[in-house]
Design an enzyme around this catalytic site. Structure first.
Site, mmCIF file in Angstrom:
data_model
loop_
_atom_site.group_PDB
_atom_site.id
_atom_site.type_symbol
_atom_site.label_atom_id
_atom_site.label_comp_id
_atom_site.label_asym_id
_atom_site.label_seq_id
_atom_site.Cartn_x
_atom_site.Cartn_y
_atom_site.Cartn_z
ATOM 1 N N HIS A 153 0.834 -1.225 0.000
ATOM 2 C CA HIS A 153 0.000 0.000 0.000
ATOM 3 C C HIS A 153 0.861 1.264 0.000
ATOM 4 O O HIS A 153 0.444 2.306 0.496
ATOM 5 C CB HIS A 153 -0.935 0.040 1.211
ATOM 6 C CG HIS A 153 -1.768 -1.192 1.384
ATOM 7 N ND1 HIS A 153 -3.050 -1.307 0.912
ATOM 8 C CD2 HIS A 153 -1.476 -2.386 1.968
ATOM 9 C CE1 HIS A 153 -3.530 -2.519 1.211
ATOM 10 N NE2 HIS A 153 -2.584 -3.187 1.843
ATOM 11 N N SER A 274 18.149 20.916 -14.707
ATOM 12 C CA SER A 274 17.047 21.830 -14.961
ATOM 13 C C SER A 274 17.620 23.124 -15.512
ATOM 14 O O SER A 274 18.707 23.544 -15.117
ATOM 15 C CB SER A 274 16.294 22.093 -13.657
ATOM 16 O OG SER A 274 15.619 23.330 -13.722
ATOM 17 N N LYS A 280 19.111 20.731 -9.454
ATOM 18 C CA LYS A 280 18.300 19.570 -9.809
ATOM 19 C C LYS A 280 19.022 18.511 -10.618
ATOM 20 O O LYS A 280 19.914 18.786 -11.409
ATOM 21 C CB LYS A 280 17.041 20.014 -10.555
ATOM 22 C CG LYS A 280 16.167 20.831 -9.647
ATOM 23 C CD LYS A 280 14.704 20.620 -9.784
ATOM 24 C CE LYS A 280 14.231 19.203 -9.769
ATOM 25 N NZ LYS A 280 12.894 19.166 -10.375
ATOM 26 N N GLU A 287 11.299 8.764 -16.284
ATOM 27 C CA GLU A 287 9.980 9.382 -16.503
ATOM 28 C C GLU A 287 9.485 9.130 -17.928
ATOM 29 O O GLU A 287 8.301 8.868 -18.154
ATOM 30 C CB GLU A 287 10.065 10.891 -16.263
ATOM 31 C CG GLU A 287 10.384 11.271 -14.830
ATOM 32 C CD GLU A 287 10.804 12.731 -14.740
ATOM 33 O OE1 GLU A 287 9.936 13.600 -14.859
ATOM 34 O OE2 GLU A 287 12.011 12.992 -14.575
#
Ligand code: ARG
Length: 462
Positions: A153, A274, A280, A287
């Site tokens: 979960h 980034s 970043k 992704e």
């Protein structure tokens, strides 16, 4: 636009019709397979005497020259790859080129090229699956003692190890390899010589072309041979299934590489920065794999939708089978390599994983198991441990910090020695059931995986 037909047409087709019908750009994906199919057909025509052996040789030489010249030398202002190659052949060999299409149609030709393409691509995919499995197996061995939280979960459930986690993905890949091999077998039949739909009056030898091209056998019914696209649907399904699991691995990497988890640092070579936030390090490849899986799933739906309304016999609709096929297999090949690359170069934050299992009450089940092992019914033990958890929370301590005296305060019936099972290392070490993360069980699992991995192909698990 140059065409292979038109004798019966008084006027030329509209430009929009030409453009709408063109498949030449996507067809370039299987230009080599189309040539190979034609070589086999030409040789067979010569051998059975439909054309002379000399003519057959001229055709084969011409086709080989086209192969050497590469796709750049082909005319792109044509409908499809079959047309482009035949036009080129005419340029190279003259009128004899017109004999290549004897006892053949583009309908069996395109199906032959597509099956050969699938055959070749699947061999690459099978190798890439093996490569990724090797990496997963290495993580399984190297990190069989690296404690980390295990989740259900998406909540901390029980401590496991990083090695155990990635071995789970190893077996998923084993199933994919097995599936892809079955697909390889079931798709490997020859449509060549089925002609347009109903075979031919020429005394062709379908067995010979099937053998030369490495197919298992000619497809027994010419109408089926030209109408069937189930092998492409199977390929799209297998591709979607592989992508779904690569997407799940990717999703874990996205989560784990964020500061909230901090379980892994992905290598510079597999991440991007980034343009505005200098700190970043983005897991873009993970992704994109996750994102592109949507298309891989949609590709199956796309072709299934094309096929569901088609009566038998070639229908031009089936030209729409190839863009999804090329797209899905391309994604699968790239994604398998990218996941492998990300995992091989990952910097696992072993300390962070170890500390994050502390204080999360994920050894509560171990305490319940301990009590159950000493004769307390598990349901009662579950209740007792629930009270211990509450007692700890009230006192602001974790399970690992529980002392014998505090335990006695909460529940005097639980023996003091029970606290030894509350350490995460102990928790993992005790779970030695077959398939569990305990060290001996993991040795058994890794040895099993190694034995299977060492075999050729993808045998069944047991
Ligand atoms: N581009 C076509 C396809 O992919 C080739 C076969 C064309 N056959 C025909 N009868 N028009 O299906």
């Amino acid at each position: 636009m140059k065409k292979l037909w038109g004798g019966a047409f008084g006027e030329s087709t509209d430009e929009l019709v030409d453009r709408f019908g063109q498949s030449i750009r996507t067809d370039l994906n299987f230009w080599q397979e189309d040539i190979i199919g034609s070589v086999a057909h030409a040789r067979m025509l010569g051998e059975v005497g439909i054309i002379t052996k000399d003519e057959a040789q001229q055709l084969i030489d011409g086709l080989e020259k086209i192969h050497e010249g590469g796709p750049e030398a082909l005319n792109m202002d044509v409908e499809d790859i079959h047309t482009a190659i035949e036009i080129k052949l005419r340029e190279l060999c003259g009128d004899v080129a017109g004999k290549l299409h004897t006892a053949r149609s583009r309908n069996d030709q395109v199906a032959t090229a597509a099956r050969l393409y699938l055959h070749n691509e699947l061999l690459l995919v099978l190798d890439l699956i093996k490569d990724l499995q090797k990496t997963l197996l290495e993580i399984g061995q190297t990190h069989k003692g690296t404690i980390m939280p295990g989740y259900t979960h998406q909540q901390r459930a029980q401590p496991i190890t990083l090695g155990f986690h990635y071995m789970a993905h190893f077996w998923a890949l084993q199933r994919h390899g097995w599936r892809a091999e079955r697909l390889f077998e079931s798709a490997n039949y020859s449509p060549l010589g089925a002609a347009a739909l109903a075979g031919t009056g020429f005394p062709i030898n379908r067995q010979a072309t099937s053998d030369e091209l490495g197919f298992t056998a000619p497809i027994p019914n010419a109408l089926d041979a030209t109408s069937d696209r189930s092998y492409i649907l199977d390929a799209l399904h297998v591709s979607a299934m592989i992508m779904i699991d690569l997407s799940r691995i990717s999703q874990e990497l996205v989560l784990w590489s964020g500061r909230e988890f901090g379980f892994v640092k992905l290598a510079d070579s597999t991440t991007t920065g980034s343009s505005i936030m200098p700190q970043k390090r983005n897991p873009d490849m993970a992704e994109l794999i996750r994102g592109r899986t949507g298309r891989a799933i949609a590709n199956w739906v796309t072709l299934a939708t094309v096929m569901k309304g088609l009566p038998l016999g070639y229908n031009r609709d089936t030209q729409e089978d190839k863009p999804p096929l090329f797209d899905s297999l391309g994604k699968v090949k790239d994604s398998l390599q990218l996941v492998d690359m990300m995992l091989r170069t990952a910097d696992w934050q072993v300390e962070r994983m170890a500390t994050s299992v502390r204080g999360d009450f994920s050894t509560a089940t171990d305490l319940a198991d301990y009590l159950a092992a000493s004769g307390v019914p598990f349901r009662v033990a579950h209740e007792m441990v629930g009270k211990v958890v509450r007692g700890c929370e009230e006192r602001g301590i974790t399970l690992e910090e529980l002392t014998a005296s505090v335990l006695a305060e909460i529940d005097p019936e639980i023996p003091a020695e029970a606290i030894s099972v509350l350490q995460p290392e102990q928790s993992v070490a005790r779970r030695e059931s077959f398939g569990g993360p305990g060290p001996k069980a993991m040795d058994v699992q890794v040895a099993h995986a190694q034995a299977i991995f060492a075999e050729r192909g993808f045998p069944k698990i047991a």
